[in-house]
Motif scaffolding. Structure first.
Motif, mmCIF file in Angstrom:
data_model
loop_
_atom_site.group_PDB
_atom_site.id
_atom_site.type_symbol
_atom_site.label_atom_id
_atom_site.label_comp_id
_atom_site.label_asym_id
_atom_site.label_seq_id
_atom_site.Cartn_x
_atom_site.Cartn_y
_atom_site.Cartn_z
ATOM 1 N N LEU A 317 0.828 -1.210 0.000
ATOM 2 C CA LEU A 317 0.000 0.000 0.000
ATOM 3 C C LEU A 317 0.865 1.264 0.000
ATOM 4 N N GLU A 318 0.512 2.196 -0.880
ATOM 5 C CA GLU A 318 1.240 3.455 -0.994
ATOM 6 C C GLU A 318 0.421 4.645 -0.499
ATOM 7 N N ILE A 319 -0.901 4.575 -0.631
ATOM 8 C CA ILE A 319 -1.760 5.708 -0.269
ATOM 9 C C ILE A 319 -2.899 5.216 0.607
ATOM 10 N N LEU A 320 -3.053 5.842 1.767
ATOM 11 C CA LEU A 320 -4.161 5.565 2.675
ATOM 12 C C LEU A 320 -4.879 6.874 2.978
ATOM 13 N N LYS A 321 -6.165 6.946 2.628
ATOM 14 C CA LYS A 321 -6.951 8.160 2.850
ATOM 15 C C LYS A 321 -7.945 7.904 3.974
ATOM 16 N N VAL A 322 -7.785 8.679 5.066
ATOM 17 C CA VAL A 322 -8.657 8.500 6.238
ATOM 18 C C VAL A 322 -9.261 9.828 6.701
ATOM 19 N N GLY A 323 -9.138 10.868 5.905
ATOM 20 C CA GLY A 323 -9.689 12.168 6.287
ATOM 21 C C GLY A 323 -11.202 12.114 6.437
ATOM 22 N N GLY A 324 -11.742 13.071 7.184
ATOM 23 C CA GLY A 324 -13.186 13.137 7.358
ATOM 24 C C GLY A 324 -13.739 12.191 8.405
ATOM 25 N N ASN A 325 -12.860 11.444 9.095
ATOM 26 C CA ASN A 325 -13.303 10.568 10.173
ATOM 27 C C ASN A 325 -13.155 11.291 11.516
ATOM 28 N N PRO A 344 11.685 0.325 6.908
ATOM 29 C CA PRO A 344 11.732 1.117 5.671
ATOM 30 C C PRO A 344 12.048 0.296 4.432
ATOM 31 N N SER A 345 12.587 -0.888 4.601
ATOM 32 C CA SER A 345 12.925 -1.723 3.437
ATOM 33 C C SER A 345 11.709 -2.435 2.860
ATOM 34 N N THR A 346 10.636 -2.528 3.652
ATOM 35 C CA THR A 346 9.434 -3.233 3.185
ATOM 36 C C THR A 346 8.220 -2.319 3.068
ATOM 37 N N THR A 347 8.180 -1.258 3.853
ATOM 38 C CA THR A 347 7.019 -0.368 3.840
ATOM 39 C C THR A 347 7.025 0.523 2.602
ATOM 40 N N LYS A 348 5.898 0.539 1.883
ATOM 41 C CA LYS A 348 5.788 1.351 0.672
ATOM 42 C C LYS A 348 4.918 2.591 0.889
ATOM 43 N N ILE A 349 4.333 2.744 2.057
ATOM 44 C CA ILE A 349 3.412 3.864 2.289
ATOM 45 C C ILE A 349 4.121 5.206 2.096
ATOM 46 N N ARG A 350 3.524 6.077 1.295
ATOM 47 C CA ARG A 350 4.108 7.399 1.064
ATOM 48 C C ARG A 350 3.118 8.534 1.300
ATOM 49 N N ILE A 351 1.825 8.220 1.336
ATOM 50 C CA ILE A 351 0.814 9.253 1.600
ATOM 51 C C ILE A 351 -0.216 8.712 2.579
ATOM 52 N N ILE A 352 -0.418 9.442 3.677
ATOM 53 C CA ILE A 352 -1.556 9.200 4.556
ATOM 54 C C ILE A 352 -2.362 10.494 4.577
ATOM 55 N N ASP A 353 -3.509 10.473 3.927
ATOM 56 C CA ASP A 353 -4.342 11.667 3.765
ATOM 57 C C ASP A 353 -5.194 11.867 5.011
ATOM 58 N N LEU A 354 -4.940 12.979 5.719
ATOM 59 C CA LEU A 354 -5.668 13.303 6.954
ATOM 60 C C LEU A 354 -6.510 14.568 6.780
ATOM 61 N N THR A 355 -7.017 14.786 5.578
ATOM 62 C CA THR A 355 -7.782 15.994 5.259
ATOM 63 C C THR A 355 -8.938 16.198 6.237
ATOM 64 N N GLY A 356 -9.011 17.401 6.766
ATOM 65 C CA GLY A 356 -10.122 17.761 7.651
ATOM 66 C C GLY A 356 -9.929 17.401 9.102
ATOM 67 N N LEU A 357 -8.777 16.846 9.461
ATOM 68 C CA LEU A 357 -8.531 16.453 10.848
ATOM 69 C C LEU A 357 -7.643 17.475 11.550
ATOM 70 N N HIS A 358 -7.830 17.600 12.863
ATOM 71 C CA HIS A 358 -6.990 18.481 13.677
ATOM 72 C C HIS A 358 -5.686 17.756 13.997
ATOM 73 N N LEU A 359 -4.577 18.366 13.641
ATOM 74 C CA LEU A 359 -3.282 17.717 13.798
ATOM 75 C C LEU A 359 -2.576 18.177 15.068
ATOM 76 N N PRO A 360 -1.808 17.291 15.697
ATOM 77 C CA PRO A 360 -1.069 17.678 16.907
ATOM 78 C C PRO A 360 0.064 18.642 16.563
ATOM 79 N N ARG A 361 0.541 19.356 17.557
ATOM 80 C CA ARG A 361 1.613 20.335 17.336
ATOM 81 C C ARG A 361 2.905 19.682 16.857
ATOM 82 N N SER A 362 3.109 18.476 17.301
ATOM 83 C CA SER A 362 4.355 17.773 16.946
ATOM 84 C C SER A 362 4.283 17.111 15.570
#
Length: 369
Positions: A317-325, A344-362
């Protein structure tokens, strides 16, 4: 001897009788039932230069390889005003014929279908929101039996309902060249899902199907589970339907067995946390999917955590979209901490879409990590 007017009236009645049977299988030849208007006004015109299409005979204009003149003639026969833009697009030999919200209705759809029997350059036909009706979809189906050029077909937002679902299934059974079809927004129900899935499942080259914005619910989720287990689609969109937690269980179960699907859109369905957990399990057991859109599915911290756990075991998996939850900042921060531990040698994820969510300061600092 019958005059011209009587011949036209009788021919029109015979044609309507024939076209009232939209689901008939392809016959060995199309029967002549109706004569289009010809330039000879004192008698019907039929000769060796005629083109038989959709149970209609039309005199083919000389060198009309684009179907532009055929479209104009067919429009006059249907007593509809031909679209100059449509005729121009045909005349230019475009490969894409994009006609959203043109108001073609039944008469315009028949005229266009006749033209498509002459035209061989159009490979993408987009008819979104044209109110084509039951007769219109029947004309499209009959045309697609003979047309081997169109591989991308958009029939979305035409309110085709049960009749349209059966006709589209017949079309897919008889045309083996369609690779992409958009039939979203047509008020298809659970019973229609069964009809459509059988034809989609066995189609040899179909790769892209959009079934979003319909009325599918948990009742038809076993149908979609079976479809996912057996189909060879690369893209499937079932977003904006009425699936809930029970439906998520079946759909995610089918996803675990699928070895072809690359992009899957299940957004805007009420899966809740149990549904999110089910998809997390599917991600842990699927090594083929590259993009999953599960945004706006009523998932909270618990379901999001299960998705991230499943992602850790996923190597594709390269793209996971979870925004709006309903995912709180703390859950996002925990997920970021977990991502740092991924191999990092096996993980292909490059985008996690968090559109519309409140993000932590860090967030920004941890994203760098």
């Amino acid at each position: 001897m019958e005059n011209t007017a009587d011949v036209k009236i009788n021919a029109k009645k015979q044609a309507e009788k024939r076209l009232s049977k939209p689901h008939e299988k392809r016959s060995s030849s199309l029967t002549v039932e109706c004569l289009m208007e010809s330039e000879v006004r004192n008698k019907p015109y039929i000769d060796d230069d005629s083109e038989t299409v959709l149970n209609v005979v039309v005199k083919r204009p000389s060198f009309d390889i684009t179907g532009s003149q055929t479209y104009i003639r067919a429009s006059k026969m249907q007593h509809v005003v031909p679209s100059s833009k449509l005729a121009k697009q045909l005349a230019e030999g475009n490969t894409v014929l994009n006609l959203p919200y043109y108001g073609l209705a039944e008469g315009g759809t028949m005229a266009l279908s006749i033209a498509m029997l002459v035209n061989t350059s159009v490979t993408c036909l987009y008819l979104r929101g044209n109110n084509i009706g039951q007769k219109g979809i029947s004309y499209i189906q009959k045309m697609m039996v003979e047309n081997n050029s169109i591989t991308d077909l958009d029939l979305s937002e035409n309110e085709l309902k049960e009749f349209g679902a059966k006709t589209i299934a017949t079309m897919l059974d008889t045309n083996r060249f369609i690779q992409k079809i958009d039939i979203s927004g047509n008020e298809f129900t659970d019973s229609d899902a069964r009809v459509l899935s059988r034809s989609i499942e066995v189609h040899p080259v179909l790769q892209f199907v959009n079934l979003s914005h319909n009325l599918f619910s948990d009742s038809s989720s076993p149908v979609f589970e079976q479809l996912l287990e057996n189909c060879k689609l690369k893209y499937l969109d079932i977003s904006w339907n009425q699936f809930r937690t029970h439906g998520a269980m079946h759909i995610s179960s089918g996803l675990k067995e699928n070895a072809y699907l690359k992009t899957f859109n299940v957004s805007w369905n009420g899966f809740d946390d149990d549904g999110g957990a089910a998809f997390g399990d599917a991600l842990a057991n699927n090594d083929f999917l590259t993009e999953l859109d599960i945004s706006s599915c009523r998932i909270t911290a618990e379901g999001f955590g299960k998705l991230i756990c499943g992602l850790k075991s996923n190597e594709r998996l390269e793209i996971l979209k979870v925004g709006g939850n309903y995912i709180p900042k703390e859950a996002i921060e925990t997920a970021l901490d977990s991502l740092v531990t991924f191999d990092p040698s096996t993980t292909k994820i490059r985008i996690i879409d968090l559109t519309g969510l409140h993000l932590p300061r860090s967030f920004e600092q941890k994203m760098h990590l």
